[in-house]
Design a protein around this motif. Sequence first.
Motif, PDB file in Angstrom:
ATOM      1  N   LEU A   7      54.936  -0.152  28.732  1.00  0.00           N
ATOM      2  CA  LEU A   7      56.300   0.373  28.752  1.00  0.00           C
ATOM      3  C   LEU A   7      56.343   1.777  29.346  1.00  0.00           C
ATOM      4  O   LEU A   7      57.218   2.097  30.158  1.00  0.00           O
ATOM      5  CB  LEU A   7      56.886   0.371  27.337  1.00  0.00           C
ATOM      6  CG  LEU A   7      58.309   0.860  27.195  1.00  0.00           C
ATOM      7  CD1 LEU A   7      59.265  -0.081  27.906  1.00  0.00           C
ATOM      8  CD2 LEU A   7      58.673   0.995  25.744  1.00  0.00           C
ATOM      9  N   LEU A  34      58.428   3.053  32.728  1.00  0.00           N
ATOM     10  CA  LEU A  34      59.376   4.161  32.655  1.00  0.00           C
ATOM     11  C   LEU A  34      58.916   5.349  33.495  1.00  0.00           C
ATOM     12  O   LEU A  34      59.733   6.030  34.120  1.00  0.00           O
ATOM     13  CB  LEU A  34      59.588   4.586  31.211  1.00  0.00           C
ATOM     14  CG  LEU A  34      60.364   3.605  30.350  1.00  0.00           C
ATOM     15  CD1 LEU A  34      60.420   4.093  28.912  1.00  0.00           C
ATOM     16  CD2 LEU A  34      61.751   3.395  30.882  1.00  0.00           C
ATOM     17  N   ALA A  79      60.962   7.032  36.545  1.00  0.00           N
ATOM     18  CA  ALA A  79      61.310   8.451  36.453  1.00  0.00           C
ATOM     19  C   ALA A  79      60.770   9.229  37.650  1.00  0.00           C
ATOM     20  O   ALA A  79      61.467  10.098  38.192  1.00  0.00           O
ATOM     21  CB  ALA A  79      60.754   9.034  35.158  1.00  0.00           C
TER      22      ALA A  79
END
Length: 89
Positions: free
Chosen positions: A66, A70, A74
């Motif tokens: 995860l 992310l 980002a």
Amino acid sequence: MLDLAIGIALAMLSLAMLLNLWRALRGPELPDRVLALDTLYTNSIALLVLLGIQFHSMLYFASALLLALLGFIATAALCRYLLRGKVIE
């Protein structure tokens, strides 16, 4: 023997994360700070994988996956913002 290797790797990763944090806070230019943050999240993924091996828990591996997703999103959004001034056009 594996516990010793994991302990050494955890210590080295912690040192690397501290150095990345220092570069992110003190970087001379904005691209240096972005690169330091990118490396910091990569090191945190490695840290979660090592903790998953040490504690025999699949939860760490799922959270590492995860965090990888992310972190990629980002980094891509931050680079796009730096290049164009907008994230979404």
